[in-house]
Design a protein around this motif. Structure first.
Motif, short mmCIF file in Angstrom:
data_model
loop_
_atom_site.label_atom_id
_atom_site.label_comp_id
_atom_site.label_asym_id
_atom_site.label_seq_id
_atom_site.Cartn_x
_atom_site.Cartn_y
_atom_site.Cartn_z
N GLY A 1 0.80 -1.21 0.00
CA GLY A 1 0.00 0.00 0.00
C GLY A 1 0.83 1.26 0.00
N LYS A 2 0.18 2.32 0.44
CA LYS A 2 0.81 3.64 0.41
C LYS A 2 0.38 4.44 1.63
CE LYS A 2 1.42 7.60 -2.65
NZ LYS A 2 2.85 7.61 -2.74
N ILE A 3 1.36 5.13 2.22
CA ILE A 3 1.08 6.10 3.26
C ILE A 3 0.93 7.43 2.53
CG2 ILE A 3 1.90 7.22 5.36
CD1 ILE A 3 3.63 4.73 5.87
N HIS A 4 -0.27 7.99 2.54
CA HIS A 4 -0.57 9.19 1.75
C HIS A 4 0.09 10.44 2.34
CE1 HIS A 4 -3.44 7.27 -0.94
NE2 HIS A 4 -3.63 6.46 0.08
N ASN A 5 0.62 11.26 1.45
CA ASN A 5 1.27 12.54 1.81
C ASN A 5 2.42 12.34 2.79
OD1 ASN A 5 -0.61 14.05 0.20
ND2 ASN A 5 -2.10 13.76 1.85
N PHE A 6 3.07 11.20 2.72
CA PHE A 6 4.16 10.91 3.64
C PHE A 6 5.37 11.79 3.31
CE2 PHE A 6 7.92 8.64 5.11
CZ PHE A 6 7.57 8.36 6.42
N ASN A 7 5.90 12.44 4.33
CA ASN A 7 7.11 13.24 4.19
C ASN A 7 7.91 13.06 5.48
OD1 ASN A 7 9.12 15.18 4.10
ND2 ASN A 7 7.82 16.69 3.08
N ILE A 8 8.99 12.34 5.39
CA ILE A 8 9.79 12.02 6.57
C ILE A 8 10.30 13.28 7.27
CG2 ILE A 8 12.01 11.76 5.38
CD1 ILE A 8 12.46 9.30 7.25
N ASN A 9 10.50 14.34 6.51
CA ASN A 9 11.01 15.58 7.10
C ASN A 9 9.97 16.34 7.91
OD1 ASN A 9 13.58 15.19 5.91
ND2 ASN A 9 12.76 15.93 3.97
N GLU A 10 8.69 16.02 7.73
CA GLU A 10 7.62 16.69 8.47
C GLU A 10 7.32 16.02 9.81
OE1 GLU A 10 4.19 16.83 5.99
OE2 GLU A 10 5.01 18.40 4.70
N ILE A 11 7.91 14.87 10.05
CA ILE A 11 7.60 14.13 11.28
C ILE A 11 8.51 14.64 12.39
CG2 ILE A 11 7.37 11.88 12.36
CD1 ILE A 11 7.20 10.70 9.53
N ASP B 1 -0.41 11.70 12.23
CA ASP B 1 -1.37 10.75 11.66
C ASP B 1 -1.31 10.79 10.14
OD1 ASP B 1 -2.33 9.97 14.15
OD2 ASP B 1 -3.92 11.47 14.16
N TYR B 2 -1.36 9.60 9.54
CA TYR B 2 -1.37 9.46 8.08
C TYR B 2 -2.44 8.46 7.68
CZ TYR B 2 3.18 11.77 7.61
OH TYR B 2 4.21 12.68 7.63
N LYS B 3 -3.00 8.67 6.51
CA LYS B 3 -3.94 7.72 5.92
C LYS B 3 -3.13 6.68 5.15
CE LYS B 3 -7.68 7.50 2.55
NZ LYS B 3 -8.52 8.31 1.63
N ILE B 4 -3.47 5.41 5.35
CA ILE B 4 -2.84 4.32 4.61
C ILE B 4 -3.93 3.60 3.82
CG2 ILE B 4 -1.61 2.12 4.77
CD1 ILE B 4 -0.29 3.05 7.28
N THR B 5 -3.64 3.35 2.56
CA THR B 5 -4.53 2.53 1.74
C THR B 5 -3.69 1.44 1.09
OG1 THR B 5 -4.24 3.94 -0.20
CG2 THR B 5 -6.12 4.42 1.22
N GLY B 6 -4.32 0.32 0.82
CA GLY B 6 -3.60 -0.75 0.16
C GLY B 6 -4.43 -2.01 0.08
N ILE B 7 -3.74 -3.07 -0.30
CA ILE B 7 -4.38 -4.37 -0.50
C ILE B 7 -3.80 -5.37 0.49
CG2 ILE B 7 -4.76 -6.27 -2.12
CD1 ILE B 7 -6.20 -3.68 -2.91
N LEU B 8 -4.70 -5.94 1.29
CA LEU B 8 -4.35 -7.02 2.21
C LEU B 8 -4.69 -8.33 1.51
CD1 LEU B 8 -3.52 -8.03 5.06
CD2 LEU B 8 -5.94 -7.81 5.70
N ASN B 9 -3.72 -9.24 1.45
CA ASN B 9 -3.95 -10.54 0.83
C ASN B 9 -3.84 -11.61 1.91
OD1 ASN B 9 -2.91 -13.18 -0.38
ND2 ASN B 9 -3.68 -12.09 -2.17
#
Length: 179
Positions: free
Chosen positions: A94-104, A109-117
């Protein structure tokens, strides 16, 4: 000359692409119903990799690495519900949306979307995650729920009232920079 350009392009991508990973991530689930024996287990060997350039995340865990309080529960889980011989692993991409390591700076809080198999069946997951950066480590925590029937997990009628309709999944990962 063309091959030199391709090699330099590949090297520049790998140099600037920071990845964090763990092989000891914690994944827990709870499928308990009040007044009955707790149905819960923990897996401390989840492998996770995070690309900090684009927020892409992937994880893999072995189903039979879940540990229960009772050995009989663990046996039933692997043999009767998860068919872990046939479907030995679960994955998430998946993807952590709007992730920016320098902003942490602190917890964010971040939104995560993806596929669980699970059991060869894909399910889209949308959840919120808390991300904390401390020194050279990134901590990622999240909770979401899934339904056993989404993955064709059959619950026999004799125990159906002892297992929750929704299973709560909790992840807790400490990722280190991959060098």
């Amino acid at each position: 000359m063309k091959s030199l350009f391709i090699i330099l392009l590949f090297l520049s991508q790998s140099i600037f692409c920071q990845k964090y990973f763990t092989r000891t991530g914690s994944t827990e689930f709870k499928a308990s119903v009040d007044t009955f024996e707790p149905v819960e287990a923990k897996n401390n060997s989840t492998t996770v990799i995070l690309n900090t350039q684009n927020g892409e995340i992937a994880s893999l865990l072995l189903i039979n690495a879940f540990r229960f309080r009772l050995a009989l529960m663990q046996e039933h889980f692997n043999e009767n519900y998860m068919d872990s011989d046939e479907f030995p692993k679960a994955t998430f991409t998946g993807k952590i949306h709007n992730f920016n390591i320098n902003e942490i700076v602190s917890e964010k809080d971040y939104k995560i979307t993806g596929i669980l198999n699970v059991r060869g069946i894909n399910k889209e997951i949308v959840t919120l995650s808390k991300v904390i950066k401390t020194g050279n480590n990134i901590f990622l925590k999240s909770t979401f729920s899934v339904k056993p029937q989404d993955f064709n997990i059959k619950i026999p009628s004799i125990v159906r009232n002892k297992i929750a309709e929704s299973v709560i999944i909790t992840i807790n990962y400490e990722l280190s920079e991959k060098k």
